[in-house]
Motif scaffolding. Structure first.
Motif, PDB file in Angstrom:
ATOM      1  N   UNK A 159     -21.233  26.369   6.873  1.00 55.20           N
ATOM      2  CA  UNK A 159     -20.795  26.261   8.265  1.00 55.20           C
ATOM      3  C   UNK A 159     -19.726  27.313   8.498  1.00 55.20           C
ATOM      4  N   UNK A 160     -19.797  27.970   9.673  1.00 57.20           N
ATOM      5  CA  UNK A 160     -18.801  28.986   9.989  1.00 57.20           C
ATOM      6  C   UNK A 160     -18.720  29.177  11.491  1.00 57.20           C
ATOM      7  N   UNK A 161     -17.595  29.765  11.913  1.00 59.26           N
ATOM      8  CA  UNK A 161     -17.411  30.134  13.310  1.00 59.26           C
ATOM      9  C   UNK A 161     -17.700  31.614  13.458  1.00 59.26           C
ATOM     10  N   UNK A 162     -18.449  31.964  14.506  1.00 58.24           N
ATOM     11  CA  UNK A 162     -18.713  33.366  14.836  1.00 58.24           C
ATOM     12  C   UNK A 162     -17.989  33.643  16.144  1.00 58.24           C
ATOM     13  N   UNK A 163     -17.061  34.603  16.121  1.00 57.92           N
ATOM     14  CA  UNK A 163     -16.332  34.925  17.348  1.00 57.92           C
ATOM     15  C   UNK A 163     -16.777  36.284  17.872  1.00 57.92           C
ATOM     16  N   UNK A 164     -16.630  36.460  19.147  1.00 65.49           N
ATOM     17  CA  UNK A 164     -17.004  37.701  19.802  1.00 65.49           C
ATOM     18  C   UNK A 164     -15.729  38.482  20.107  1.00 65.49           C
ATOM     19  N   UNK A 173     -15.873  30.597  20.428  1.00 68.20           N
ATOM     20  CA  UNK A 173     -16.644  30.915  19.227  1.00 68.20           C
ATOM     21  C   UNK A 173     -17.952  30.137  19.268  1.00 68.20           C
ATOM     22  N   UNK A 174     -18.872  30.519  18.401  1.00 65.96           N
ATOM     23  CA  UNK A 174     -20.072  29.731  18.174  1.00 65.96           C
ATOM     24  C   UNK A 174     -19.963  29.151  16.774  1.00 65.96           C
ATOM     25  N   UNK A 215     -21.234  26.071  21.107  1.00 67.48           N
ATOM     26  CA  UNK A 215     -20.092  26.849  21.592  1.00 67.48           C
ATOM     27  C   UNK A 215     -18.853  25.954  21.526  1.00 67.48           C
ATOM     28  N   UNK A 216     -17.789  26.475  20.922  1.00 70.50           N
ATOM     29  CA  UNK A 216     -16.541  25.732  20.766  1.00 70.50           C
ATOM     30  C   UNK A 216     -15.367  26.663  21.042  1.00 70.50           C
ATOM     31  N   UNK A 257     -18.466  20.110   4.861  1.00 75.18           N
ATOM     32  CA  UNK A 257     -18.288  21.544   4.647  1.00 75.18           C
ATOM     33  C   UNK A 257     -17.110  22.031   5.448  1.00 75.18           C
ATOM     34  N   UNK A 258     -16.333  22.902   4.867  1.00 73.30           N
ATOM     35  CA  UNK A 258     -15.223  23.541   5.559  1.00 73.30           C
ATOM     36  C   UNK A 258     -15.786  24.619   6.460  1.00 73.30           C
ATOM     37  N   UNK A 259     -15.318  24.695   7.683  1.00 74.83           N
ATOM     38  CA  UNK A 259     -15.787  25.725   8.588  1.00 74.83           C
ATOM     39  C   UNK A 259     -14.850  26.904   8.496  1.00 74.83           C
TER      40      UNK A 259
END
Length: 98
Positions: free
Chosen positions: A11-16, A23-24, A75-76, A96-98
């Protein structure tokens, strides 16, 4: 529905670059299911807790014998969640750690 076997979860955050606040959150992995059955993750709002910042995801589908990829995204606000917890039909919980 029995318990579910899980493999290779992340699990991970994807930022733009243009939107540093939004983030997604992406969660991926493999789940063992019956042949021809698709399994998915659904947000479990009844288990959410603002204090722990944990996103609870519950499996929807049948467990079985072949491995299928599973994907969830939402989206968060960046940093909204510090953990993702997967809840299987048999009650197994993996974090899981994000």
């Amino acid at each position: 529905m029995g318990d579910i076997a899980l493999q290779d979860w992340n699990a991970w955050e994807h930022s733009y670059p243009s939107a540093r606040v939004v983030c997604t959150l992406i969660v991926t992995g493999l789940a063992q299911v019956d042949d021809g059955i698709k399994v998915a993750l659904k947000e479990d709002a009844s288990s959410q807790s603002e204090r722990t910042k944990t996103l609870h995801l519950r499996f929807v589908g049948k467990t079985g014998f072949s491995w299928e990829p599973v994907w969830f995204q939402k989206k968060v606000r960046c940093g909204d969640y510090t953990k993702v917890e997967l809840i299987s039909p048999g009650g197994l919980q993996k974090t899981w750690w994000t």
